[in-house]
Design a protein around this motif. Structure first.
Motif, short mmCIF file in Angstrom:
data_model
loop_
_atom_site.label_atom_id
_atom_site.label_comp_id
_atom_site.label_asym_id
_atom_site.label_seq_id
_atom_site.Cartn_x
_atom_site.Cartn_y
_atom_site.Cartn_z
N ALA A 1 0.82 -1.21 0.00
CA ALA A 1 0.00 0.00 0.00
C ALA A 1 0.86 1.26 0.00
O ALA A 1 0.58 2.23 -0.72
N LEU A 2 1.94 1.26 0.80
CA LEU A 2 2.82 2.43 0.87
C LEU A 2 3.56 2.61 -0.45
O LEU A 2 3.77 3.75 -0.89
N SER A 3 3.92 1.51 -1.09
CA SER A 3 4.59 1.60 -2.39
C SER A 3 3.66 2.23 -3.42
O SER A 3 4.08 3.07 -4.22
N ARG A 4 2.38 1.81 -3.42
CA ARG A 4 1.42 2.43 -4.36
C ARG A 4 1.23 3.90 -4.04
O ARG A 4 1.11 4.74 -4.95
N GLU A 5 1.20 4.23 -2.76
CA GLU A 5 1.01 5.63 -2.34
C GLU A 5 2.17 6.49 -2.84
O GLU A 5 1.99 7.68 -3.17
N LEU A 6 3.36 5.89 -2.89
CA LEU A 6 4.54 6.60 -3.36
C LEU A 6 4.72 6.47 -4.85
O LEU A 6 5.80 6.76 -5.39
N GLU A 7 3.70 6.04 -5.53
CA GLU A 7 3.67 5.92 -7.00
C GLU A 7 4.78 5.00 -7.50
O GLU A 7 5.43 5.26 -8.51
N ARG A 8 5.00 3.93 -6.77
CA ARG A 8 5.93 2.87 -7.15
C ARG A 8 7.39 3.35 -7.25
O ARG A 8 8.23 2.66 -7.84
N GLU A 9 7.71 4.52 -6.68
CA GLU A 9 9.10 4.96 -6.69
C GLU A 9 9.96 4.10 -5.75
O GLU A 9 11.17 4.01 -5.90
N VAL A 10 9.30 3.50 -4.76
CA VAL A 10 9.97 2.61 -3.82
C VAL A 10 9.22 1.29 -3.83
O VAL A 10 8.00 1.27 -3.65
N SER A 11 9.94 0.18 -4.02
CA SER A 11 9.29 -1.11 -4.08
C SER A 11 8.93 -1.61 -2.69
O SER A 11 9.52 -1.17 -1.69
N PRO A 12 7.96 -2.54 -2.58
CA PRO A 12 7.64 -3.13 -1.27
C PRO A 12 8.83 -3.79 -0.61
O PRO A 12 9.00 -3.73 0.61
N GLU A 13 9.69 -4.42 -1.42
CA GLU A 13 10.89 -5.06 -0.86
C GLU A 13 11.83 -4.04 -0.24
O GLU A 13 12.42 -4.27 0.82
N GLN A 14 11.98 -2.88 -0.89
CA GLN A 14 12.84 -1.83 -0.35
C GLN A 14 12.27 -1.26 0.95
O GLN A 14 13.02 -0.92 1.87
N ILE A 15 10.95 -1.18 1.02
CA ILE A 15 10.32 -0.67 2.24
C ILE A 15 10.57 -1.62 3.40
O ILE A 15 10.92 -1.21 4.51
N ARG A 16 10.42 -2.92 3.14
CA ARG A 16 10.64 -3.90 4.20
C ARG A 16 12.11 -3.91 4.63
O ARG A 16 12.43 -4.01 5.82
N ALA A 17 13.02 -3.78 3.66
CA ALA A 17 14.45 -3.80 3.99
C ALA A 17 14.87 -2.53 4.73
O ALA A 17 15.77 -2.56 5.58
N GLY A 18 14.23 -1.40 4.42
CA GLY A 18 14.64 -0.14 5.02
C GLY A 18 13.97 0.19 6.32
O GLY A 18 14.30 1.19 6.96
N LEU A 19 13.05 -0.66 6.77
CA LEU A 19 12.26 -0.36 7.96
C LEU A 19 13.15 -0.20 9.20
O LEU A 19 12.91 0.68 10.02
N TYR A 20 14.18 -1.02 9.33
CA TYR A 20 15.11 -0.93 10.47
C TYR A 20 16.55 -0.76 9.99
O TYR A 20 17.49 -1.21 10.64
N ALA A 21 16.72 -0.09 8.87
CA ALA A 21 18.05 0.06 8.30
C ALA A 21 18.96 0.95 9.15
O ALA A 21 20.18 0.93 8.98
#
Length: 398
Positions: free
Chosen positions: A112-132
């Motif tokens: 959902a967050l990836s769609r909100e960001l117009e696919r500029e950030v993939s779901p995988e990148q969001i999950r990886a960056g959550l505690y980066a």
């Protein structure tokens, strides 16, 4: 890692023997292959390398030197991790918490967050960056691999530096050295904010008595680190001797209440500090370059005499020398902190030198700092953004 020889503390060193060089090379290779991975992955590989070996503490010391001095770790995340967590947690609060469905919920929120960001950030990148931003998740982005010999030298130096964390006071004697070596040492001491009492002069040598972290009302780790940082600077001096009185940790009934540590210029330690920049500031460098283009018989020299003061020393920036034998010392006062200004002008008055020229910035608020120039023994040249050689020449010839 150290041992006692009576009251003398002896830090453990590594000799440049084949087994130590092989150990250092093995660690360097491990770090080189770990580039691009996380700090946690690197730590796991280091634990495997340690295994059941009895020399694991030496390996940890070498690894620590590599990690802190030769590695660059960075946060790798498409968005600020704190912002990502805020968005994800706000979304997850709308669902019923359940350990069995948490992974599925996170996947939905990432999509959902990836769609909100117009696919500029993939779901995988969001999950990886959550505690980066957690240290274990920092990525090793650059490794400037040293030679095995350089790593061992850094390890041995660190062993000696660590002893100074427990110092109550340190005494350094230095004599028959080039004045430029003293100047570099005093500048490093000033940079690290060490509390020191200095006696002597450049002709007969100096004795420096430095307060250690254990002498303070409350032992300071930060000050202990500053004192340890001084040691690589001291290694640039040719002839010296250091003695330290230490307050060791009480590890056994046989540990003495006070211990000693000594080093001298024959210790074999190697510094990694640069020998000193040609100039301390852009103002100095610009003035030197403009002077070189000025048509004058006055020669501008970088290495100057040290001015001994009671309990301290003053290190001017330049010396001006005329072929007829006249000489003047030149000091630039462009730093704005009130404490620095008060100390600087106090030094000038105590020095009582009539061959000293001060270049003083007009941007300094001397009144606010409580500084007055009345009855100052030195000549004064005012400047705004740059020091004009013409103004200095007028003072020289006047």
């Amino acid at each position: 890692m150290q041992r006692f020889q009576g009251e003398e503390i002896m830090p453990k060193r590594l000799a440049l023997q084949p087994d130590a060089i092989a150990m250092a090379q093995e660690l360097i290779t491990l770090f080189r292959t770990a580039a691009g991975g996380s700090r946690e992955e690197l730590s796991t590989q280091l634990q495997v390398l340690e295994g059941e070996d009895t020399d694991y503490r030496v390996k940890r010391g070498l690894a620590h030197a590599l990690s802190t001095s030769f590695c660059t770790f960075e946060v790798r995340s498409p968005l600020d991790p704190a912002m990502l967590r805020q968005r994800v947690f706000a979304g997850s609060a709308q669902t019923v918490p359940s350990p069995q469905t948490s992974s599925h919920t996170l996947g939905q929120l990432a999509n959902a967050l990836s769609r909100e960001l117009e696919r500029e950030v993939s779901p995988e990148q969001i999950r990886a960056g959550l505690y980066a931003d957690l240290p274990d998740n920092h990525i090793l982005t650059q490794f400037d691999a040293p030679t095995p010999e350089a790593l061992i030298h850094r390890y041995n130096l660190s062993q000696a530096q660590g002893v100074l964390y427990r110092a109550s006071h340190v005494t350094i004697t230095a004599h028959r050295n080039d004045p430029g070596e003293y100047k570099l040492l005093f500048r490093y001491m000033k940079l690290f904010g060490l509390m020191a009492y200095i006696e002597g002069d450049a002709d007969h040598g100096f004795t420096l008595t430095i307060d250690g972290p254990a002498s303070l009302f409350k032992p300071s780790t930060r000050y202990g680190l500053a004192l340890a940082k001084m040691l690589p600077a001291l290694l640039h001096v040719t002839r010296w001797h250091l003695t330290a009185t230490l307050v060791p940790r009480s590890v056994s009934p046989y540990t003495p209440p006070l211990a000693r540590f000594s080093l001298d210029d024959q210790c074999g330690l190697i510094t990694h500090y640069p020998p000193g920049k040609p100039h301390d500031s852009m103002i100095e460098q610009a003035f030197h370059e403009r002077w070189q283009r000025t048509k004058t018989e006055w020669r501008l020299e970088r290495e100057v005499d040290l001015i001994p003061l009671p309990g301290s020393v003053m290190v001017p920036d330049f010396r001006l020398v005329h072929p007829d034998g006249r000489t003047f010392l030149f000091e630039i006062v462009g730093y704005w902190r009130p404490e620095y200004l008060r100390k600087k002008f106090s030094q000038v008055r105590r020095a009582a030198r009539d061959d000293l020229i001060l270049a003083v910035s007009e941007r300094l608020n001397l009144e606010k700092a409580g500084v007055e120039l009345r009855d100052l023994p030195a000549r004064v040249v005012w400047f705004k953004d740059r020091i004009q050689p013409k103004a200095v020449l007028e003072v020289l010839e006047g």
